[in-house]
Design a protein around this motif. Structure first.
Motif, PDB file in Angstrom:
ATOM      1  N   VAL A  46      44.940  39.181  23.013  1.00 39.37           N
ATOM      2  CA  VAL A  46      45.351  38.321  24.126  1.00 39.37           C
ATOM      3  C   VAL A  46      44.223  37.329  24.419  1.00 39.37           C
ATOM      4  O   VAL A  46      44.436  36.113  24.521  1.00 39.37           O
ATOM      5  CB  VAL A  46      45.667  39.166  25.389  1.00 39.37           C
ATOM      6  N   TYR A  47      42.996  37.857  24.508  1.00 38.52           N
ATOM      7  CA  TYR A  47      41.838  37.003  24.778  1.00 38.52           C
ATOM      8  C   TYR A  47      41.685  35.944  23.683  1.00 38.52           C
ATOM      9  O   TYR A  47      41.472  34.760  23.963  1.00 38.52           O
ATOM     10  CB  TYR A  47      40.573  37.868  24.861  1.00 38.52           C
ATOM     11  N   SER A  48      41.816  36.385  22.433  1.00 38.90           N
ATOM     12  CA  SER A  48      41.569  35.482  21.305  1.00 38.90           C
ATOM     13  C   SER A  48      42.623  34.392  21.214  1.00 38.90           C
ATOM     14  O   SER A  48      42.306  33.223  20.962  1.00 38.90           O
ATOM     15  CB  SER A  48      41.534  36.278  20.005  1.00 38.90           C
ATOM     16  N   PHE A  49      43.886  34.768  21.414  1.00 46.06           N
ATOM     17  CA  PHE A  49      44.959  33.771  21.351  1.00 46.06           C
ATOM     18  C   PHE A  49      44.775  32.733  22.475  1.00 46.06           C
ATOM     19  O   PHE A  49      44.993  31.546  22.277  1.00 46.06           O
ATOM     20  CB  PHE A  49      46.341  34.450  21.473  1.00 46.06           C
ATOM     21  N   ARG A  50      44.375  33.220  23.625  1.00 44.96           N
ATOM     22  CA  ARG A  50      44.144  32.280  24.747  1.00 44.96           C
ATOM     23  C   ARG A  50      42.936  31.391  24.451  1.00 44.96           C
ATOM     24  O   ARG A  50      42.929  30.208  24.769  1.00 44.96           O
ATOM     25  CB  ARG A  50      43.923  33.047  26.047  1.00 44.96           C
ATOM     26  N   ARG A  51      41.894  31.999  23.849  1.00 42.65           N
ATOM     27  CA  ARG A  51      40.690  31.215  23.539  1.00 42.65           C
ATOM     28  C   ARG A  51      41.018  30.104  22.541  1.00 42.65           C
ATOM     29  O   ARG A  51      40.515  28.979  22.646  1.00 42.65           O
ATOM     30  CB  ARG A  51      39.606  32.132  22.955  1.00 42.65           C
ATOM     31  N   LEU A  52      41.869  30.429  21.558  1.00 40.49           N
ATOM     32  CA  LEU A  52      42.243  29.422  20.561  1.00 40.49           C
ATOM     33  C   LEU A  52      42.920  28.228  21.227  1.00 40.49           C
ATOM     34  O   LEU A  52      42.701  27.079  20.840  1.00 40.49           O
ATOM     35  CB  LEU A  52      43.175  30.034  19.497  1.00 40.49           C
ATOM     36  N   GLU A  53      43.727  28.511  22.236  1.00 42.97           N
ATOM     37  CA  GLU A  53      44.474  27.427  22.882  1.00 42.97           C
ATOM     38  C   GLU A  53      43.708  26.765  24.025  1.00 42.97           C
ATOM     39  O   GLU A  53      44.097  25.684  24.477  1.00 42.97           O
ATOM     40  CB  GLU A  53      45.819  27.959  23.404  1.00 42.97           C
ATOM     41  N   ASP A  54      42.639  27.376  24.468  1.00 44.46           N
ATOM     42  CA  ASP A  54      41.867  26.804  25.573  1.00 44.46           C
ATOM     43  C   ASP A  54      41.309  25.434  25.156  1.00 44.46           C
ATOM     44  O   ASP A  54      40.583  25.340  24.162  1.00 44.46           O
ATOM     45  CB  ASP A  54      40.703  27.763  25.899  1.00 44.46           C
ATOM     46  N   PRO A  55      41.624  24.363  25.889  1.00 39.76           N
ATOM     47  CA  PRO A  55      41.111  23.040  25.497  1.00 39.76           C
ATOM     48  C   PRO A  55      39.594  23.022  25.369  1.00 39.76           C
ATOM     49  O   PRO A  55      39.050  22.278  24.561  1.00 39.76           O
ATOM     50  CB  PRO A  55      41.570  22.126  26.633  1.00 39.76           C
ATOM     51  N   ALA A  56      38.908  23.872  26.150  1.00 36.56           N
ATOM     52  CA  ALA A  56      37.444  23.885  26.105  1.00 36.56           C
ATOM     53  C   ALA A  56      36.934  24.398  24.757  1.00 36.56           C
ATOM     54  O   ALA A  56      35.814  24.058  24.350  1.00 36.56           O
ATOM     55  CB  ALA A  56      36.900  24.762  27.223  1.00 36.56           C
TER      56      ALA A  56
END
Lengths: 530, 307
Positions: free
Chosen positions: A112-122
């Protein structure tokens, strides 16, 4: 005196024995020296952008699913999965013995963390689009949605639920891409930017990162915590970038490299004679094509585009210019994707001489003759082979009344010009598959794609692609729809496919498990050495 | 002398500023950016990347930020190798380039001077012709030919040296690249030395020394050499700056992880910060070595004074 001498002797003997113990390994390490044509840019799965780091990241990390050495889809961090009837909800069961290299378990929360990190614009991930099929992923990446709204949820420590926007049959294939691999939240929180450094990096793959000296080597050592460590044969994998391909061949011959992934094609015949079966050439999912400006006169005339495409002798390009390291190409999707039949240009089986006659007639009809030639400019990025290809085409089309000028720029200038939809006639481009599905090749010519360098717009093509997308749940029907879409694209000459890529590796006969495949991927995990 | 050195170092600051400013803006004039590549990025993803590296700020603001960071000794992140900062890349690569360059330089100065002196002492004889022929070959055969030949002979045929790689700085890994780097420089030094030594041997004070009955050794080494060495000293400055900051060709062919390769790769990749870092390093090396040469001039030739 005697006593002192005795003491000295005992001391010296002890030291020598200690040194011997230290320097003599308990067992001989198996080391795989793996050459590559360029340095990796990063080992952060979410910042990856080149094929050179793909193998490395595949060794260091493990996604939910993965490819075996023949590119069959097999379980990775997930041991099984189910798909809802409507094809939109994937439930992955993570393996219970999956561990990070620091010994902590790999959990659904990590994904969950990794998928969100991939999509995080930052994060500024170049491959954020790999998860765009996931509900709200694109919205998060384009700052229109919140990470919590993404369709990824940890049901429990070992169960991950991913909800897609629409059925996406190639979603599992997409998950083999290194951009979708998990990263360790705890170490990122603790170490910040230094989490990626050799020695710090916590990963869940078959290997861990021990050293990285840019432009020299990257040393990976076997990860004893990897769930399948018992089957991993190589203790050490050294990735050795050797940019100069002639030097790479000498290093291979001298035994400094066990394999190299980009042998010099201009020496192919000699290398085959010298190294025999160690030279491996075979189909690779990539298409070399010319983008043609379909929204600019006279190139908006499909007949003209067809005449130009038809007259190009692809056999000559493949055999003479590329020394058989490429294959003649007549479709955008190269052969090699199971269940898919590429739509070939209708003249593919015509003898070259007949093609040229037909092209000449069309050109004459349109008013182009050697006396009143058609002016055409070919742009290409710097490379001896791209230049030779363009020069060959220039010569091939000259007798038909096509006056070609060539324009060479460096890669950054070339693609910046194409991206800005500059004023050009024909431009060299290529596409290598990100995942094993025709969509990866056909999607680039869609109206909204940033890679649509031909500016090709066809409502019929868009409709056919949409139809294929809607048939997501029915793979056979979808493949048929995609072939129909490709048929429209090829008949419209939305771009000019010229060649299909081949992999061209040199692999020591001592290596086993380095199997030929259309993606040219070779996880070190499956490789052993005599 | 100290005042002179300090003055030169102070004047180097505006010089560096001009170089940095010109390099910064010239890089931005070049078409294409760090994120243009074969696989086109969507505008949103490109915008995310530009925001991450501050490339979405106005150019003047980027320049101000860059200067501010530079003053704090921060060269910034590499755009193309985001796992490293430019400082980290230089910290790993520069010592390697310096080791190779220094070996090549010492080899060039020693061997070149000896060969040049031998040629001058045997003017228009076999020894002279041999040195001249070797020097001509050494300075005309390009490095990209010498390097593969060394690899082929010493590496593959005789198996004395590795073909490539740095081998964690093992002596044996340095021989091939250092020799390749040194060969053209040996040739240049030999030719320079030959010319200046012939001129020196013909000067009045040497004739006087000979007339006084001094030994050949004393005439050549103690008296002629001192005058003859001056052109070599002035050649050493730019040569040192060029050699110590790495060679693209030698590093690429021998797979040496020095900084030479960054000069071209970074420019082609539009890795702005890495390009700027290389420009600053080369500029500093050039300024420092020119200063060292000027000081050495005063040491070698007592007629030169800077006070």
């Amino acid at each position: 005196m005697m006593r002192n001498m005795l003491k000295a002797t005992v001391f010296a003997t002890t030291m020598a024995l200690a040194a011997g113990t230290f320097y003599t390994p308990a067992f001989a390490e198996t080391v795989y020296n793996r050459g590559s044509a360029a340095e990796a840019e990063t080992v952060d799965p979410h910042k990856t952008s080149t094929v050179y780091e793909a193998d490395i990241i595949r060794d260091l990390f493990q996604g939910l699913v993965m490819h075996d050495q023949k590119t069959n889809l097999i379980p990775g961090a997930a041991e099984s999965w189910t798909v809802s009837d409507d094809g939109t909800v994937y439930t992955f069961k993570l393996r219970k013995d999956g561990l990070w290299s620091d010994g902590t378990p790999v959990t659904a929360d990590d994904f969950v963390y990794s998928f969100r990190r991939l999509e995080d614009p930052a994060t500024a991930a170049e491959y954020a689009s790999m998860l765009y099929p996931v509900k709200n992923a694109e919205e998060v990446n384009t700052k229109k949605g919140k990470p919590e709204d993404m369709g990824v949820k940890a049901i429990d420590a070992n169960t991950l639920e991913v909800t897609l926007k629409a059925p996406t049959p190639y979603f599992l294939e997409m998950l083999t891409h290194q951009a979708t691999y998990p990263v360790n939240k705890a170490s990122i929180d603790k170490l910040g930017a230094d989490w990626i450094k050799a020695g710090n990096l916590v990963s869940n793959g078959a290997y861990t990162l021990a050293e990285w000296v840019p432009n020299d080597h990257m040393k990976l050592v076997k990860n004893p915590k990897f769930w399948d460590a018992a089957t991993v044969k190589m203790d050490v994998v050294n990735y050795i970038p050797t940019e100069d391909r002639s030097s790479a061949m000498k290093r291979f011959e001298a035994g400094e490299l066990d394999s190299y992934g980009d042998l010099p094609t201009e020496q192919l015949a000699d290398l085959k004679t010298k190294f025999g079966d160690q030279v491996r050439v075979g189909p690779y999912l990539g298409t070399y094509y010319y983008a043609i400006k379909t929204d600019k006169a006279p190139w908006d005339n499909v007949e003209l585009r067809n005449a130009i495409s038809m007259a190009i002798d692809r056999d000559f390009l493949a055999e003479k210019v590329w020394q058989n390291s490429m294959l003649p190409g007549y479709s955008m999707v190269p052969p090699g994707i199971a269940g898919y039949t590429p739509a070939m240009a209708k003249y593919a089986d015509m003898p070259q001489i007949d093609r040229e006659d037909a092209a000449k007639k069309i050109l004459e009809k349109l008013g182009y003759t050697p006396e009143h030639p058609l002016k055409m400019e070919i742009r290409y990025n710097t490379s001896e082979n791209h230049k030779n290809t363009a020069v060959a085409i220039q010569e091939q089309l000259k007798p038909l009344g096509v006056d070609i000028t060539l324009l060479n720029t460096d890669t950054k200038t070339h693609y910046s010009f194409l991206e800005q939809k500059g004023n050009y006639d024909v431009a060299r481009a290529a596409w290598i598959a990100d995942y094993k599905d025709p969509e990866t090749f056909l999607g680039i010519t869609r109206k909204a794609s940033g890679n649509n360098y031909s500016s090709y717009v066809s409502p019929a093509y868009e409709a056919a692609m949409d139809k294929a997308a809607a048939a997501g749940g029915k793979p056979e029907e979808r493949m048929k729809d995609l072939t129909e879409a490709e048929r429209i694209l090829v008949d419209d000459v939305g771009n000019i496919p010229l060649l299909y890529y081949s992999f061209h590796d040199i692999v020591s006969s001592k290596l086993h498990g380095f199997d030929d495949n259309v993606m040219d991927i070779h996880p070190s995990r499956f490789i052993s050495k005599d | 002398m100290l005042r002179y050195v300090l003055r030169r170092l102070l004047t180097a600051i505006p010089t560096l500023f001009v170089i940095v400013t010109m390099a910064f803006f010239l890089m931005r004039v070049a078409p294409g950016g760090p994120f243009n590549q074969e696989r086109g990025l969507s505008p949103e993803i490109k915008a995310n990347l530009e925001a991450q590296f501050g490339l979405d700020d106005p150019l003047w603001l980027q320049f101000v930020h860059y200067l501010g960071n530079l003053l704090r000794g921060n060269f910034g992140p590499s755009y193309n190798m985001p796992d490293f900062t430019v400082t980290e890349l230089f910290a790993k690569g520069l010592p390697i380039s310096v080791q190779l360059g220094a070996s090549a330089l010492v080899l060039a100065l020693l061997l070149g001077s000896v060969l040049g002196t031998i040629a001058a002492l045997n003017q228009n004889k076999l020894g002279d012709y041999t040195v001249i022929a070797l020097a001509t070959a050494g300075s005309t055969i390009p490095t990209f030919v010498i390097a593969p030949v060394i690899q082929l002979l010493f590496g593959l045929t005789w198996k004395l040296l590795p073909i490539g790689g740095w081998g964690d700085g093992a002596f044996i890994n340095k021989v091939g690249p250092a020799l390749t780097l040194a060969l053209p420089q040996i040739a240049i030094v030999a030719r320079l030395m030959r010319g200046s030594m012939i001129e020196s041997l013909r000067s009045h004070h040497i004739r006087t020394a000979r007339a006084l009955g001094l030994s050949d050794w004393s005439v050549v080494v103690k008296h002629a050499l001192r005058g003859a060495i001056l052109p070599i000293v002035s050649f050493t400055g730019p040569a040192a700056a060029a050699l110590l900051t790495g060679s693209v060709i030698v590093e690429t062919i021998f797979s040496i992880p020095g900084v030479g390769r960054y000069f071209v790769d970074a420019a082609l990749n539009r890795d702005y910060t890495l390009v700027m870092g290389t420009v600053v390093v080369i500029a500093i090396f050039t300024i420092v070595f020119n200063l060292i040469v000027d000081v050495m001039y005063a040491v070698v030739d007592p007629r030169v004074r800077y006070d």
